[in-house]
Write a protein that holds these residues in place. Sequence first.
Motif, mmCIF file in Angstrom:
data_model
loop_
_atom_site.group_PDB
_atom_site.id
_atom_site.type_symbol
_atom_site.label_atom_id
_atom_site.label_comp_id
_atom_site.label_asym_id
_atom_site.label_seq_id
_atom_site.Cartn_x
_atom_site.Cartn_y
_atom_site.Cartn_z
ATOM 1 N N ARG A 170 0.832 -1.207 0.000
ATOM 2 C CA ARG A 170 0.000 0.000 0.000
ATOM 3 C C ARG A 170 0.862 1.250 0.000
ATOM 4 N NH1 ARG A 170 -3.766 -0.555 5.013
ATOM 5 N NH2 ARG A 170 -4.153 1.638 4.485
ATOM 6 N N ALA A 171 1.953 1.242 0.760
ATOM 7 C CA ALA A 171 2.868 2.390 0.775
ATOM 8 C C ALA A 171 3.461 2.614 -0.609
ATOM 9 C CB ALA A 171 3.973 2.164 1.804
ATOM 10 N N PHE A 172 3.868 1.532 -1.269
ATOM 11 C CA PHE A 172 4.405 1.617 -2.623
ATOM 12 C C PHE A 172 3.389 2.257 -3.566
ATOM 13 C CE2 PHE A 172 4.181 -0.628 -6.736
ATOM 14 C CZ PHE A 172 5.360 -0.192 -7.330
ATOM 15 N N ARG A 173 2.167 1.782 -3.550
ATOM 16 C CA ARG A 173 1.134 2.308 -4.441
ATOM 17 C C ARG A 173 0.823 3.772 -4.127
ATOM 18 N NH1 ARG A 173 1.546 -0.896 -8.666
ATOM 19 N NH2 ARG A 173 1.331 -3.096 -8.097
ATOM 20 N N GLN A 174 0.826 4.112 -2.868
ATOM 21 C CA GLN A 174 0.522 5.482 -2.461
ATOM 22 C C GLN A 174 1.579 6.455 -2.980
ATOM 23 O OE1 GLN A 174 -1.100 5.834 1.536
ATOM 24 N NE2 GLN A 174 0.186 7.638 1.925
ATOM 25 N N LEU A 175 2.853 6.102 -2.820
ATOM 26 C CA LEU A 175 3.931 6.966 -3.294
ATOM 27 C C LEU A 175 3.995 6.994 -4.814
ATOM 28 C CD1 LEU A 175 6.664 5.981 -0.690
ATOM 29 C CD2 LEU A 175 5.612 8.237 -0.925
ATOM 30 N N GLN A 176 3.753 5.862 -5.447
ATOM 31 C CA GLN A 176 3.764 5.809 -6.902
ATOM 32 C C GLN A 176 2.654 6.680 -7.489
ATOM 33 O OE1 GLN A 176 2.670 2.063 -8.949
ATOM 34 N NE2 GLN A 176 4.679 2.171 -9.942
ATOM 35 N N THR A 177 1.504 6.652 -6.883
ATOM 36 C CA THR A 177 0.396 7.483 -7.346
ATOM 37 C C THR A 177 0.696 8.964 -7.166
ATOM 38 O OG1 THR A 177 -1.228 5.747 -6.888
ATOM 39 C CG2 THR A 177 -2.057 8.002 -7.036
ATOM 40 N N ALA A 178 1.286 9.312 -6.025
ATOM 41 C CA ALA A 178 1.638 10.713 -5.781
ATOM 42 C C ALA A 178 2.622 11.214 -6.827
ATOM 43 C CB ALA A 178 2.211 10.869 -4.378
ATOM 44 N N ALA A 179 3.621 10.394 -7.162
ATOM 45 C CA ALA A 179 4.601 10.798 -8.170
ATOM 46 C C ALA A 179 3.957 10.934 -9.544
ATOM 47 C CB ALA A 179 5.745 9.788 -8.214
ATOM 48 N N ARG A 180 3.039 10.054 -9.869
ATOM 49 C CA ARG A 180 2.409 10.074 -11.194
ATOM 50 C C ARG A 180 1.438 11.236 -11.347
ATOM 51 N NH1 ARG A 180 -0.120 5.708 -10.814
ATOM 52 N NH2 ARG A 180 -2.241 6.512 -10.610
ATOM 53 N N ARG B 223 4.683 6.141 6.959
ATOM 54 C CA ARG B 223 5.443 5.483 8.028
ATOM 55 C C ARG B 223 4.642 4.420 8.762
ATOM 56 N NH1 ARG B 223 5.375 11.032 8.987
ATOM 57 N NH2 ARG B 223 3.828 11.794 10.462
ATOM 58 N N ASP B 224 3.369 4.650 8.983
ATOM 59 C CA ASP B 224 2.580 3.648 9.702
ATOM 60 C C ASP B 224 2.333 2.405 8.849
ATOM 61 O OD1 ASP B 224 2.477 5.297 11.905
ATOM 62 O OD2 ASP B 224 0.519 6.153 11.394
ATOM 63 N N LEU B 225 2.402 2.572 7.528
ATOM 64 C CA LEU B 225 2.211 1.430 6.631
ATOM 65 C C LEU B 225 3.443 0.544 6.566
ATOM 66 C CD1 LEU B 225 0.411 3.203 3.648
ATOM 67 C CD2 LEU B 225 -0.643 1.817 5.454
ATOM 68 N N ILE B 226 4.602 1.097 6.899
ATOM 69 C CA ILE B 226 5.829 0.301 6.815
ATOM 70 C C ILE B 226 6.467 0.058 8.173
ATOM 71 C CG2 ILE B 226 6.355 0.883 4.430
ATOM 72 C CD1 ILE B 226 8.118 3.066 5.290
ATOM 73 N N GLY B 227 5.724 0.357 9.231
ATOM 74 C CA GLY B 227 6.168 -0.043 10.562
ATOM 75 C C GLY B 227 6.826 1.039 11.371
ATOM 76 N N GLY B 228 6.671 2.293 10.961
ATOM 77 C CA GLY B 228 7.223 3.383 11.771
ATOM 78 C C GLY B 228 8.689 3.628 11.493
ATOM 79 N N ALA B 229 9.281 4.508 12.281
ATOM 80 C CA ALA B 229 10.648 4.972 12.034
ATOM 81 C C ALA B 229 11.679 3.864 12.120
ATOM 82 C CB ALA B 229 10.993 6.091 13.011
ATOM 83 N N ALA B 230 11.405 2.778 12.837
ATOM 84 C CA ALA B 230 12.394 1.719 13.019
ATOM 85 C C ALA B 230 12.453 0.742 11.841
ATOM 86 C CB ALA B 230 12.093 0.954 14.304
ATOM 87 N N ALA B 231 11.485 0.814 10.929
ATOM 88 C CA ALA B 231 11.376 -0.184 9.863
ATOM 89 C C ALA B 231 12.212 0.225 8.645
ATOM 90 C CB ALA B 231 9.920 -0.385 9.480
ATOM 91 N N ASP C 121 5.896 16.230 5.894
ATOM 92 C CA ASP C 121 5.633 15.609 7.199
ATOM 93 C C ASP C 121 6.284 14.232 7.205
ATOM 94 O OD1 ASP C 121 4.668 14.671 9.595
ATOM 95 O OD2 ASP C 121 2.582 14.485 8.923
ATOM 96 N N ILE C 122 7.618 14.204 7.399
ATOM 97 C CA ILE C 122 8.355 12.961 7.215
ATOM 98 C C ILE C 122 9.120 12.531 8.464
ATOM 99 C CG2 ILE C 122 8.604 13.284 4.726
ATOM 100 C CD1 ILE C 122 11.517 14.188 5.258
ATOM 101 N N THR C 123 9.250 11.228 8.590
ATOM 102 C CA THR C 123 10.224 10.602 9.477
ATOM 103 C C THR C 123 11.251 9.925 8.584
ATOM 104 O OG1 THR C 123 9.074 8.483 9.536
ATOM 105 C CG2 THR C 123 8.431 10.145 11.199
ATOM 106 N N VAL C 124 12.244 9.287 9.174
ATOM 107 C CA VAL C 124 13.246 8.606 8.363
ATOM 108 C C VAL C 124 12.603 7.503 7.523
ATOM 109 C CG1 VAL C 124 13.920 6.906 10.126
ATOM 110 C CG2 VAL C 124 15.584 7.654 8.394
#
Length: 273
Positions: free
Chosen positions: A12-22, A31-39, A153-156
């Motif tokens: 879902r994170a991949f699709r979300q970022l890909q759509t934003a770029a397109r 970040r919550d889709l990929i497990g937060g800052a530690a992931a 609004d980013i974390t690592v």
Amino acid sequence: MNMPVLTGTAERAFRQLQTAARTGAACAPVRDLIGGAAAVDTAYAVQSALVAARVAAGARIVGRKIGLTAPVVQQQFGIDQPDYGVLTADMEVAPDGVIPVGATLQPRCEAEIAFVLSRDLPHVDPGMAEVISAVDYLLPAIEIVDSRIAGWDITVADTIADNASSGLFILGQDRRSLRDVDLYACGMVMECRGGEVSTGAGAACMGSPLNALRWLAAEMARRGMPLRAGEVVLSGALGPMVAARPGDSFDVRINGLGAVSVRFAPKGEHHGD
């Protein structure tokens, strides 16, 4: 380049970022889709999938960028470690070039040093002598960082997944030998519309841009994607990033390396018609 297999919320994170770029419409943080800052590993898997999709569509990888190396930039976002992203040929803007309106979402400019490599760096723990011997020449550079995440609004985790918030880059034309430049002390001045907006020095980039290059070489080798001869590596910022608006022109001077410039087209100006 093989595309990593993503499942569940990472997909879902991949699709979300890909759509934003397109679409050019910034999205919510991932970040919550990929497990937060530690992931971190999951975030890099998302990044790799996005880059692989671009390569499959015709993009060509030409190097890497190191991000979040300057303490002042880390402080801006509450991040305390470097990251990396992938550079492709279609991200490069010609020196003194013009960036069309709409080519970026939320652009910010950074002054950097570009390393061009003459040999591979395959070892997980390269010595500094090995790193130095792999550098063919240096160039002054401007990186246009950009974020597909609304409001920066980013974390690592967000920035890694989003190809280290990569946008565009501009390389100067005058090549310099590593032995002719003091990478620790070299001063940098960036002007926007003729006024000084950012200053710094090589020491702001992990103590020296060579330290950043060594970190990247080790990290890429550890991940099975070692740096290769001919690739370009952007060092990371030598000073604070600066937001760019339509009509802005940026001029960067780095002691011992020379100058590089770029302009953002004003609203209503068209190119390539």
